[in-house]
Enzyme design. Structure first.
Site, short mmCIF file in Angstrom:
data_model
loop_
_atom_site.label_atom_id
_atom_site.label_comp_id
_atom_site.label_asym_id
_atom_site.label_seq_id
_atom_site.Cartn_x
_atom_site.Cartn_y
_atom_site.Cartn_z
N CYS A 244 0.84 -1.21 0.00
CA CYS A 244 0.00 0.00 0.00
C CYS A 244 0.87 1.25 0.00
CB CYS A 244 -0.92 -0.02 1.21
SG CYS A 244 -2.06 1.38 1.29
N CYS B 258 -6.21 -3.05 7.32
CA CYS B 258 -7.39 -2.18 7.23
C CYS B 258 -8.55 -2.80 6.47
CB CYS B 258 -6.99 -0.85 6.60
SG CYS B 258 -6.45 -0.95 4.87
#
Length: 377
Positions: A123, A219
């Site tokens: 990410c 997440c």
């Protein structure tokens, strides 16, 4: 009791911008948490023009109300509320499809191939830094500031990446893929602060997120159940196979490679052994979980791939960190080989080997992905 800090002083010291700050533009990556909100507040108090940017990375759904997530639902609303309170512009960009393609799908594929992924690094390499970097440049920013706990230190040859002052919060392992070009533009104002101080600053500044819990786990996995997510994306992930001892003996059956990782002890569910069993390796092609005693986990080195280097490491005394929670150990890098000074345990393909300078243990020299490991001779 008020915190002894100067927002303007922090901005000059840690945003590392030339005066006058009123002529500077800072773009802040805002996740909706306390860390990035404090960075935004410090930037606003410095006198610079501030623009907040939030990337929506996955659908709201079940994750929208989850405590400890980021980049969706309530977190976006929290980021916008901070920007509104402090009086600067805030933009939200939808990067859901890119996040799914470059992070979530790869996460599933890595587990399916018997590797142990680190989606947070992917990410940062992609949507967090590459895309935000481009957005900040397009917005005419002098820098892009984030709430990561690392330090940007100016050295003789330019900007260097260093560990955070607070060892419990240090995120340098997850940021090893930060390129020199990115590091020249990025700022990490919280790297010299402890988390308790950051929360106190948030309270002193009256930010509504001051008591918000930190992000937990991954997440996009709302309940920490990675296997369920991987099964949903890759139904074949549940294929069963043999649990095989390192001596070749078939000990039983496993319930799918996605439930195991190198170094794991619990959950193997094989009894009657003279010594506790650990997962030594995963053979995706044969669909085997190979287990053995702890000594079978020892490796002398690893083959590296897809590296990012902030300094020359060939022939240099270095420290290598091969898991986010592991201690750095003495090693050397020779070509695409990482050689440990002493056998290391629980080194898993798919994880990262992050390299620090042995002469200055806080400095990150770069790192690579672990492609394979070598057993001691």
């Amino acid at each position: 009791m008020a915190t002894a800090f100067s927002p303007a002083g922090l901005a000059r010291g840690d945003f590392q911008l030339d005066d006058p700050l009123k002529d500077r533009r800072i773009v802040v990556a805002m996740s909706g948490g306390v860390d990035s909100s404090v960075v935004a507040a410090l930037a606003a108090r410095s006198g610079a023009e501030v623009i907040g940017v939030t990337l929506q990375l996955y659908d709201h759904g079940a994750k929208a109300k989850r405590v400890g997530a980021c980049c969706a639902g309530q977190d976006i609303r929290d980021a916008r509320a901070v920007a509104d309170r402090l009086g600067f512009a805030h933009h939200v960009y939808d990067h859901e499809s890119r996040f799914r393609d470059t992070v979530i799908d790869q996460f599933a594929d890595e587990y399916l191939s018997g590797r142990t992924p680190i989606p947070c690094v992917r990410c940062n390499m992609g949507v967090k830094f590459t895309d935000l970097f481009r957005l900040a440049k397009d917005l005419g920013a002098d820098c892009l500031a984030t709430g990561h706990y690392v330090r940007r230190v100016m050295g003789p040859a330019g900007a260097e990446l260093h560990r955070a002052v607070d060892p419990a919060r240090d995120q340098s392992y997850f940021l090893f893929a930060t390129t020199q070009d990115q590091l020249d533009f990025l700022r990490f104002p919280l790297g010299g602060l402890e988390k308790s101080v950051v929360r106190e600053i948030a309270r002193d500044l009256g930010l509504g997120v001051a008591g918000k819990p930190d992000s937990q786990d991954i997440c996009f996995v709302p309940d920490g159940d990675y296997a369920t997510l991987v099964r949903k994306l890759r139904p074949e992930a549940d294929d069963q196979g043999d649990i095989v001892h390192v001596d070749g003996t078939v000990l039983g059956a496993h319930k799918g490679l996605i439930h195991y990782t190198v170094g794991q002890r619990r959950g193997i569910e094989i009894g009657g052994q003279a010594e506790p069993l650990y997962v030594v390796r995963l053979d995706a092609e044969a669909k085997q979980v190979v287990v053995g005693p702890r000594r079978a986990l020892a490796v002398s080195g690893a083959r590296l791939g897809e590296g990012n280097w902030l300094a020359d490491v060939e022939g240099r005394e270095v420290l290598a960190k091969v898991r986010s929670m592991a201690r750095p150990v003495a090693a050397r890098v020779t070509g695409d080989r990482l050689i440990f000074a002493a056998p290391e345990y629980g080194v898993a393909p798919g994880q990262a080997a992050v390299i620090y300078d042995a002469a200055d243990e806080s400095r990150v020299l770069g790192g690579c992905w672990i492609e394979a490991t070598f057993a001691p001779e």
